[in-house]
Design a protein around this motif. Sequence first.
Motif, PDB file in Angstrom:
ATOM      1  N   TYR A 212      12.331   2.568 -19.201  1.00 28.73           N
ATOM      2  CA  TYR A 212      12.590   2.826 -18.376  1.00 28.73           C
ATOM      3  C   TYR A 212      11.505   4.600 -17.834  1.00 28.73           C
ATOM      4  O   TYR A 212      11.031   5.119 -17.068  1.00 28.73           O
ATOM      5  CB  TYR A 212      13.382   2.103 -17.220  1.00 28.73           C
TER       6      TYR A 212
ATOM      7  N   MET B 269      24.452  -4.523 -13.053  1.00 22.33           N
ATOM      8  CA  MET B 269      24.567  -5.562 -14.391  1.00 22.33           C
ATOM      9  C   MET B 269      25.855  -5.972 -15.732  1.00 22.33           C
ATOM     10  O   MET B 269      25.615  -5.019 -15.570  1.00 22.33           O
ATOM     11  CB  MET B 269      23.144  -4.567 -14.636  1.00 22.33           C
TER      12      MET B 269
ATOM     13  N   PHE C  42      14.343  -6.025 -20.782  1.00 20.85           N
ATOM     14  CA  PHE C  42      16.043  -5.375 -20.318  1.00 20.85           C
ATOM     15  C   PHE C  42      16.989  -6.483 -20.387  1.00 20.85           C
ATOM     16  O   PHE C  42      17.780  -6.633 -20.500  1.00 20.85           O
ATOM     17  CB  PHE C  42      15.791  -4.389 -19.627  1.00 20.85           C
ATOM     18  N   SER C  43      16.124  -7.737 -19.713  1.00 21.14           N
ATOM     19  CA  SER C  43      17.111  -8.476 -18.983  1.00 21.14           C
ATOM     20  C   SER C  43      17.665  -9.270 -20.414  1.00 21.14           C
ATOM     21  O   SER C  43      19.316 -10.336 -19.417  1.00 21.14           O
ATOM     22  CB  SER C  43      16.250  -9.990 -18.273  1.00 21.14           C
TER      23      SER C  43
ATOM     24  N   THR D  59      22.869  -2.421  -7.922  1.00 18.35           N
ATOM     25  CA  THR D  59      22.684  -3.315  -8.789  1.00 18.35           C
ATOM     26  C   THR D  59      23.794  -3.527  -9.368  1.00 18.35           C
ATOM     27  O   THR D  59      23.982  -2.628 -10.626  1.00 18.35           O
ATOM     28  CB  THR D  59      21.075  -3.260  -9.158  1.00 18.35           C
TER      29      THR D  59
ATOM     30  N   TRP E 143      11.272  -4.952 -17.473  1.00 17.59           N
ATOM     31  CA  TRP E 143      12.231  -6.243 -17.543  1.00 17.59           C
ATOM     32  C   TRP E 143      12.241  -6.883 -18.170  1.00 17.59           C
ATOM     33  O   TRP E 143      13.528  -7.485 -18.658  1.00 17.59           O
ATOM     34  CB  TRP E 143      11.958  -6.753 -15.813  1.00 17.59           C
ATOM     35  N   ASN E 144      11.705  -7.295 -19.030  1.00 18.56           N
ATOM     36  CA  ASN E 144      11.375  -8.766 -19.994  1.00 18.56           C
ATOM     37  C   ASN E 144      12.172  -7.542 -21.296  1.00 18.56           C
ATOM     38  O   ASN E 144      13.241  -8.874 -21.769  1.00 18.56           O
ATOM     39  CB  ASN E 144      10.331  -9.030 -19.993  1.00 18.56           C
TER      40      ASN E 144
ATOM     41  N   PHE F 100       6.464  -3.132 -15.439  1.00 18.62           N
ATOM     42  CA  PHE F 100       7.500  -3.133 -14.835  1.00 18.62           C
ATOM     43  C   PHE F 100       8.310  -4.575 -15.153  1.00 18.62           C
ATOM     44  O   PHE F 100       9.017  -4.758 -15.853  1.00 18.62           O
ATOM     45  CB  PHE F 100       7.440  -3.190 -13.063  1.00 18.62           C
ATOM     46  N   GLN F 101       6.882  -5.534 -15.471  1.00 18.78           N
ATOM     47  CA  GLN F 101       7.079  -6.832 -15.607  1.00 18.78           C
ATOM     48  C   GLN F 101       7.906  -6.488 -17.146  1.00 18.78           C
ATOM     49  O   GLN F 101       9.268  -7.720 -17.642  1.00 18.78           O
ATOM     50  CB  GLN F 101       6.548  -7.731 -15.926  1.00 18.78           C
TER      51      GLN F 101
ATOM     52  N   ALA G 102      16.683   0.618 -21.389  1.00 15.84           N
ATOM     53  CA  ALA G 102      16.943   1.191 -20.079  1.00 15.84           C
ATOM     54  C   ALA G 102      16.387   2.328 -20.078  1.00 15.84           C
ATOM     55  O   ALA G 102      15.605   2.730 -19.261  1.00 15.84           O
ATOM     56  CB  ALA G 102      18.266   1.308 -19.275  1.00 15.84           C
TER      57      ALA G 102
ATOM     58  N   GLN H  90       5.559  -1.938  -7.060  1.00 18.38           N
ATOM     59  CA  GLN H  90       4.838  -2.784  -7.698  1.00 18.38           C
ATOM     60  C   GLN H  90       3.173  -2.650  -7.077  1.00 18.38           C
ATOM     61  O   GLN H  90       2.854  -3.142  -8.521  1.00 18.38           O
ATOM     62  CB  GLN H  90       6.068  -3.679  -6.816  1.00 18.38           C
TER      63      GLN H  90
END
Length: 256
Positions: free
Chosen positions: A171, A154, A232-233, A152, A229-230, A225-226, A168, A218
């Motif tokens: 995680y 990024m 980090f993204s 991936t 991700w929110n 995870f959501q 990160a 998942q």
Amino acid sequence: MKSSALILLIFLFTGMSSFISQAQEAPVMPTTYYVIEEFVQPADNQTFIKVQQEAVDYWKKFEFDVPIFTYATNSGSYYWVLPIENFAGIDQLFKKAGELTGKMKEAGYDANEKFKDLSTARQMVIHWSKDLSYHPNGRMGQTANNTYCEWTFMYLKPGHEKEATEAAQKYKAFYDSVEETSDWDVYTVWMGYDTPCWILMSRAESEMAMLEQETKLQAKYSEKFQELWNNFSVHVRKIENQKGWFLPNWSLNFEQ
């Protein structure tokens, strides 16, 4: 890129990639890599495979002593990954490549002619991040039994490296808090295209094995995870995914 001392280095690439297996007690992970991505048109792929196999046979015949980790992707490219100590190590690779291609030409294999018109390439230098990579079981690096890989890419927003690092690492903290077997590597692009960029690399025995593991995780942790991700993204401007396979027969000097 397909001439003289550079010809061998065009054979070599990564990605992401990773080098050397585990030592019996304390794993030693090289940290810097010279990476070449080689692009082959679908119509030329069978010819490329034949010519490349001939080249690999000569590498082994002349006992080329450079570690090479080779990957094929599902988009028609090849990654060649070579560990280096520093940027000066690239010059050393070119010197060794020149010596080898000279021996190959004397033996009747002219790489310039063999690879003419077969591929194009781009290069980068990447650095393995110990702080962002995760190996709770202590097993690191590429082996012949975990051939399936996903990368991936990024592409971070400029100036967001510190915040992205903090996000990160959450995680890693989460995985430390649960009993799971996931692990991964993260590489930062030191020199290349479209930076700042991180490369997340995961491995498994097969694509199905990775998919089953991801599906299970998942189902158990989707909300967490959501949330992660929110967090980090917001520091990422673009993401690209790549699937591929480690090619042990086209690689050199790695622990089985």
